[in-house]
Design an enzyme around this catalytic site. Sequence first.
Site, PDB file in Angstrom:
ATOM      1  N   LYS A 198       9.740  47.124  12.248  1.00  0.00           N
ATOM      2  CA  LYS A 198      10.549  47.656  13.342  1.00  0.00           C
ATOM      3  C   LYS A 198       9.972  47.114  14.643  1.00  0.00           C
ATOM      4  CE  LYS A 198       9.832  50.493  16.093  1.00  0.00           C
ATOM      5  NZ  LYS A 198       9.205  50.545  17.492  1.00  0.00           N
ATOM      6  N   THR A 222      13.151  52.492  16.445  1.00  0.00           N
ATOM      7  CA  THR A 222      13.315  53.141  17.765  1.00  0.00           C
ATOM      8  C   THR A 222      14.570  52.548  18.413  1.00  0.00           C
ATOM      9  OG1 THR A 222      11.699  51.572  18.703  1.00  0.00           O
ATOM     10  CG2 THR A 222      10.901  53.749  18.147  1.00  0.00           C
ATOM     11  N   THR A 224       5.807  48.282  20.422  1.00  0.00           N
ATOM     12  CA  THR A 224       5.381  48.784  19.158  1.00  0.00           C
ATOM     13  C   THR A 224       6.108  47.982  18.089  1.00  0.00           C
ATOM     14  OG1 THR A 224       4.663  50.834  19.973  1.00  0.00           O
ATOM     15  CG2 THR A 224       5.048  50.720  17.658  1.00  0.00           C
TER      16      THR A 224
END
Lengths: 406, 406
Positions: B181, B145, B194
Amino acid sequence: MNFPKGFFANGVHCGIKKNGNKDISVFYSKKPCIAAGKYTKNIFKAAPVIVSRKNIKNKIHAIIVNSGCANACTGRKGIVDAEHTCDIIEKEFNVKSKNVLVASTGVIGQYLPMDKISKGIKKLSHSLTFSLSNSPISAAQGIMTTDTTVKVQSSEFRVPAKGEARKGRQGSKVTIWGCAKGSGMIEPTLGGATMLSFILTDAVITKQALNKALTLAVDESFNCLTVDSDTSTNDTVFLLANTEAKNKTIDTGRDFKIFSDNLTNICVELTKMLAKDGEGATKLITINVKGARNKSDAKKVGKVVANSPLVKTAIFGNDANWGRIVAAVGRSGIGIKPDKLKVSFDNICVFKNSKPTKFPEKEAKKIISEKEVPININLNMGKETAKVYTCDFTGKYIDINASYRT
Amino acid sequence: MNFPKGFFANGVHCGIKKNGNKDISVFYSKKPCIAAGKYTKNIFKAAPVIVSRKNIKNKIHAIIVNSGCANACTGRKGIVDAEHTCDIIEKEFNVKSKNVLVASTGVIGQYLPMDKISKGIKKLSHSLTFSLSNSPISAAQGIMTTDTTVKVQSSEFRVPAKGEARKGRQGSKVTIWGCAKGSGMIEPTLGGATMLSFILTDAVITKQALNKALTLAVDESFNCLTVDSDTSTNDTVFLLANTEAKNKTIDTGRDFKIFSDNLTNICVELTKMLAKDGEGATKLITINVKGARNKSDAKKVGKVVANSPLVKTAIFGNDANWGRIVAAVGRSGIGIKPDKLKVSFDNICVFKNSKPTKFPEKEAKKIISEKEVPININLNMGKETAKVYTCDFTGKYIDINASYRT
C-alpha cells in the site's frame, strides 16, 4: 523608489514573447563598473552564463537580458548567439563587447531568435537618448517569465565622502537598487530556477569588498529560497558598482558593514517577493531553524521541510498537519535527537518531547491561514540558525507547468 | 491468485476510518515463520517500527496492521499502545506477544484508538475459525489509505523437494505472495511514504538467505520508487516464510537464485503498482539510467529526475519538455560529462552532444501521452544502470493532500 546615479535601465518588447509583453531589458552605465556575479551550480550552464563568466573579469558597461528563451542546452551555437548579443550591444551602445554581461530566461533547448534580439537592442539604444526613458520598472518587467509581480527593492544610506574630515562629516549618499525574477524551477544554489537578479549601486567600492558583500548577501537570501527544488541552468545574480556616489572607497570595517547590511536586506526582501510569487503560490512560508550544530545543518533541515510537497500542500489547505514537518525533519539526513526537537507554528508549539502537545487547533489554523506563515523548528543541539523561504503548493503550480511550453 | 500454504489473511472494519472501509488486517501462520524486515530510515521511527524491530528476532506467527492512524510521533504512549496491540493478538490468536509484528499507517501524531483495535482483532480472530474467511484481498484492502487500487502479486515456482534425488526430480511447489500500500509521502529508503508491504512464502529457507533475498529485492524495487520525495516514519516491509512447501532448504546457489529472482519480480511489480497509484497520478514514469560509473550514481540521477516537479508536471501535460530533464540531471550532484549525456523518450532521442536533436515532436508527444512513459538517460560514463519508478504530478495530488487530515 531611489535609483543609483549614472545608470540607465529600460525594458521593451522585441517579439520573443507571443503575448506582447516586454521581453528584453538593458542595464547600462556610461561610467565603467566593477562587477560581481553568482551563477547556477547546475552542470548544464546556459550559454549566457558561460559568456558572462568570461566577461565579468573586465570592467562592465551593460547587462543585456532577454526573457522567453533561456538559450540553455543549445551547444556551440548557443554560445555564438550569446557572444553575438554582446556584439550588437557593442555596436548600438558604443561599448566594447567584452564589457557586456548577458543573461537569458525562458524555455530550455531553443535557440535565441537573433533578429528579434537585434531589433530589441536597437529599440533600447534609441530610448537611451531620451532621459525620460530611464525606466527601472520596465527593465524589471522585461526579465519576467511566469512572474505575476514586478520585484524591485532599493536602499539609500550614507558613508563618508571622499576626503571628508572625520568630524562634522555629512557623507555621501549611496544608493543600491535591485530587481529579481523567478517563480518556478527555483532552488538557487548560486548559487537556481531561472532566478535572475540584477543589482546596481553608485558606490565606490573595491572589487574584493563588492564580491564579499555579494557572497554574504546571497547566502542569506537567494540561497535560502526554494519553490520546487528544481535548479535552473541559467540562474544569475549580477552586482554592478559605478562609483558615481563619489564616496570614500568602501573596503573593510564600518563602511563595509553598512554597505553589506543594506545589500543583504535588499536581497532578502527580493527573496521574499520571489517566494510569495512562486508559481501558483498563495502564501509565503518562512522556515526558521534554530539550535543547529552548524549553519549547514540548519539550512539543510530548512530546505528539506521547505521542499516537502506534503508540508506545502497542508499549508495551502490551512491544515496544522505538523506530523509532515516532523517527518521531513527526520529524513533530512542530519544527526538530530528526536526528543529534543520542538516544532511551532509562530508561537504555538505543536510538538516537543517526542510527542504532540495539546495545542489550540483553532489558533494554529488561524496562523496557517495568513498570507505569511512562520514555521519554527528548534533542534536544541547548538547555536546556529537559518531562515529558509518558500511558498505553498497549489493546483495552479500544476496548471502552469503542465502547459508552460505550449 | 496463488497464496502460500499455511497462511491465513483477512481484513475488516473496526472503526478507525470514518468511511466504513476496512482498516485492520492480519497475516497469520499456525506454523512459526522466520522473518525478514526492512524499515524506514527516517529518524522519527513510528512506535510499531520500534516494537517490530525488537520482535522480529523471534519466530513470527502474525503481522497485525491498521490503517487510518500511523501511531507515529506519539512518544512513550505510542510504544505502549503498539505493545498492547501485540498482547491482544496473544490473547485472541493464542500465540506469544513477542512472536507478533505490528505496522500502522495513516495520520501522524494521533494515538491508536485501542478500543477499536481490540474490537478489530476480535473480529479477525473470529473469522479465522471459518476457512472460507481466508481473504488475502481483504487483508490487502485493510492496509490501504489514499490508495485507489488493491496491490497484490504472487509467483509460483519449483525448487528441489526435501530429500529428492537430483535426477528425475519433480520438486516442491513454492509460492510467494505479496501485497503493498502507499500512494503519497513516498520515497522509501528502506528503506519511506507510508509504504507498507507484506510478503508471505511457504518456502523452507535459511534466515540468512531470506534476509539477503529481501535486501536484493527491495534495492531493485521499493528503494527505486518515489512519488513525492517525502519519506514516512512508518515504512515497513515484512517477509515471512513458514516452511509449509516442504522443499529442500534454500540457502545459496541455483535455488537461492530462483527464489530471489521471483521475490524481486514480485517487489518490482508491486512497486510499479504503487507508482501508478501515486496520489493523483495518471501515469507510470520509468526512468531508465544507463552508463553510470556506479550504481549509486545511477540511482541518484534517476531519483533527482523522478522527483523533479517540473518533469512530472510536463509529463502530466503530455509535453516533451526535455530541457527540464537535462536541468534535473545537471543538478543531481554527481560528476557527469555534459557532452556525453543522451536523453530519449522511449526510442526517440531528444538531446545529445550538448544540444537538441531534430526529433519528431508528434511522435514524442504520443509516447508521453501513454499510460506508461519510459525516459531513457544515458550518461555514457560507465556500465552501471538503475530503473527508478515514479508518477506524474497533478492537481489531484494537491487536492488530496491539502485536505488529508480533515
